[in-house]
Write an enzyme that holds these catalytic residues in place. Structure first.
Site, mmCIF file in Angstrom:
data_model
loop_
_atom_site.group_PDB
_atom_site.id
_atom_site.type_symbol
_atom_site.label_atom_id
_atom_site.label_comp_id
_atom_site.label_asym_id
_atom_site.label_seq_id
_atom_site.Cartn_x
_atom_site.Cartn_y
_atom_site.Cartn_z
ATOM 1 N N ASP A 75 42.485 41.526 53.236
ATOM 2 C CA ASP A 75 42.054 42.702 52.442
ATOM 3 C C ASP A 75 42.546 43.794 53.187
ATOM 4 O O ASP A 75 42.721 43.807 54.365
ATOM 5 C CB ASP A 75 40.654 42.658 51.963
ATOM 6 C CG ASP A 75 40.231 43.458 50.982
ATOM 7 O OD1 ASP A 75 39.774 43.006 49.908
ATOM 8 O OD2 ASP A 75 40.762 44.689 50.859
ATOM 9 N N HIS A 106 40.371 41.087 30.035
ATOM 10 C CA HIS A 106 41.045 42.175 29.257
ATOM 11 C C HIS A 106 42.569 41.975 28.906
ATOM 12 O O HIS A 106 43.472 42.570 28.495
ATOM 13 C CB HIS A 106 40.711 43.565 30.184
ATOM 14 C CG HIS A 106 39.340 43.720 30.541
ATOM 15 N ND1 HIS A 106 38.766 44.260 29.387
ATOM 16 C CD2 HIS A 106 38.637 43.500 31.579
ATOM 17 C CE1 HIS A 106 37.436 44.429 29.632
ATOM 18 N NE2 HIS A 106 37.451 43.867 31.162
ATOM 19 N N TYR A 116 45.689 47.665 32.814
ATOM 20 C CA TYR A 116 45.239 46.664 33.607
ATOM 21 C C TYR A 116 45.277 45.257 32.894
ATOM 22 O O TYR A 116 45.595 44.466 33.673
ATOM 23 C CB TYR A 116 43.465 47.050 34.016
ATOM 24 C CG TYR A 116 42.771 46.075 34.498
ATOM 25 C CD1 TYR A 116 43.121 45.559 35.852
ATOM 26 C CD2 TYR A 116 41.654 45.353 33.703
ATOM 27 C CE1 TYR A 116 42.115 44.476 36.358
ATOM 28 C CE2 TYR A 116 40.998 44.228 34.347
ATOM 29 C CZ TYR A 116 41.214 43.771 35.591
ATOM 30 O OH TYR A 116 40.412 42.752 36.131
ATOM 31 N N ARG A 156 26.335 43.370 27.068
ATOM 32 C CA ARG A 156 27.781 42.459 27.023
ATOM 33 C C ARG A 156 27.777 41.476 28.041
ATOM 34 O O ARG A 156 28.448 40.300 27.950
ATOM 35 C CB ARG A 156 28.907 43.369 27.189
ATOM 36 C CG ARG A 156 30.108 42.903 27.117
ATOM 37 C CD ARG A 156 31.116 43.863 27.079
ATOM 38 N NE ARG A 156 32.719 43.266 27.443
ATOM 39 C CZ ARG A 156 33.188 43.109 28.547
ATOM 40 N NH1 ARG A 156 32.619 43.552 29.519
ATOM 41 N NH2 ARG A 156 34.482 42.584 28.593
HETATM 42 C C1 15L Z 1 37.312 42.943 34.704
HETATM 43 O O1 15L Z 1 38.165 42.387 34.780
HETATM 44 C C2 15L Z 1 36.891 43.589 35.935
HETATM 45 O O2 15L Z 1 37.594 43.567 37.107
HETATM 46 C C3 15L Z 1 35.351 43.708 36.189
HETATM 47 O O3 15L Z 1 35.054 44.887 37.017
HETATM 48 C C4 15L Z 1 34.385 43.816 34.916
HETATM 49 O O4 15L Z 1 34.601 45.143 34.452
HETATM 50 C C5 15L Z 1 35.041 42.667 33.899
HETATM 51 O O5 15L Z 1 36.347 43.002 33.755
HETATM 52 C C6 15L Z 1 34.422 42.899 32.373
HETATM 53 O O6 15L Z 1 35.014 43.084 31.519
HETATM 54 O O7 15L Z 1 33.258 42.963 32.724
#
Ligand code: 15L
Length: 274
Positions: A34, A115, A142, A182
């Site tokens: 990291d 996402h 993203y 959610r």
């Molecule tokens: C993601 O891809 C993120 O990395 C995480 O922080 C959350 O926000 C998650 O999605 C989500 O959809 O809850």
């Protein structure tokens, strides 16, 4: 037998921090990479700390040397500018895969995200849940980067025969509570996350796979069949937290209609603290 060496990028991030204690095993060394500072190895913990960026080919070449498997969690985990997303998530993943290929790392597990398909409708999930290979409908830059990561993984499998498993993670946090209602749909418990990564590390000759990373939540809308075919068995269910979320407002409008929830309505290209 020599120890198994597993390189984890982004090991100081949210998911990496949750996985570090859970992926410890006798006969396994975790190499933890990291940019951010990380706690030193504890007494008896077989861990190697590497400080550096996934965007740096020299750092990645050193980190991949002698690794048997790689779990790539590094990169921006939320919305950001196009430039930052391109540099760290897309170019960075290319750098990671290229270093892994040159070092002969046989198995790579890549963190994708819900996402990548954030603009698929919850209502289209069907009884079995949204198939893990649903084609991308990103909700953000993203999400675009996660779709690109999936494609890069597929390419490196097809061209170079590497075993590549891409995990579309729902929401991996200690509990679903910070996510609100959610989270009852999307939660991947940390223990299930570790069970899933163990399945990804040990499945015989998986080739290229795209799977969902989610717990067996009562309200789940993602298919578990593809992950179960690799040997994953979820033992957790976010519903255990439903009582604590009963009076919290759920998403509304597009955020309620689409898989990506609040990412679907947040400004494009702006850092998103959700
Ligand atoms: C993601 O891809 C993120 O990395 C995480 O922080 C959350 O926000 C998650 O999605 C989500 O959809 O809850």
């Amino acid at each position: 037998m020599a120890d198994q060496r597993v390189l984890i990028t982004g090991s100081a991030g949210i998911v990496g921090t949750l996985m570090r204690p859970r992926l410890r095993r006798p006969g396994r060394v975790l190499r933890l990479l990291d940019l951010a500072a990380q706690p030193a190895a504890e007494d008896g913990e077989a861990a190697e700390i590497v400080t550096g960026s996934v965007t740096d080919p020299a750092v990645m070449a050193g980190a991949c040397a002698g690794a048997d498997a790689l779990i790539h969690l590094g990169g921006h985990s939320r919305e950001n500018s196009w430039e930052a997303t391109l540099d760290v998530n897309i170019n960075g993943t290319h750098t990671v895969l290229e270093a892994a290929r040159q070092a002969g790392v046989k198995r790579v597990i890549l963190a994708s995200s819900n996402h990548a398909v954030g603009f698929r409708r919850n209502a289209d999930a069907g009884e079995a849940g949204l198939p893990a290979d649903s084609s991308p409908r990103p909700d953000t830059y993203y999400g675009v980067s996660k779709a690109a990561i999936e494609s890069l993984g597929s390419l490196y499998h097809s061209r170079f025969g590497m075993d590549v498993i891409v995990v579309r993670i729902g929401s991996c946090f200690e509990t679903p509570l910070p996510l609100g209602p959610r989270g009852l749909i999307t939660w991947l418990s940390p223990d299930d996350g570790a069970r899933l990564f163990e399945a990804c590390l040990s499945a015989p000759s998986p080739g290229y796979r795209l799977i969902w990373g989610v717990s067996d939540n009562t309200r789940r809308i993602y298919s578990l069949a593809e992950a179960e075919a690799l040997g994953y068995k979820s033992l957790d269910n976010a519903e255990a937290y439903a009582g604590q979320l009963a009076d919290k407002p759920g998403p509304t409008g597009a955020a309620a209609e689409f898989v990506g929830g609040p990412f679907c309505t947040a400004p494009l290209g702006e850092f998103n603290p959700i």
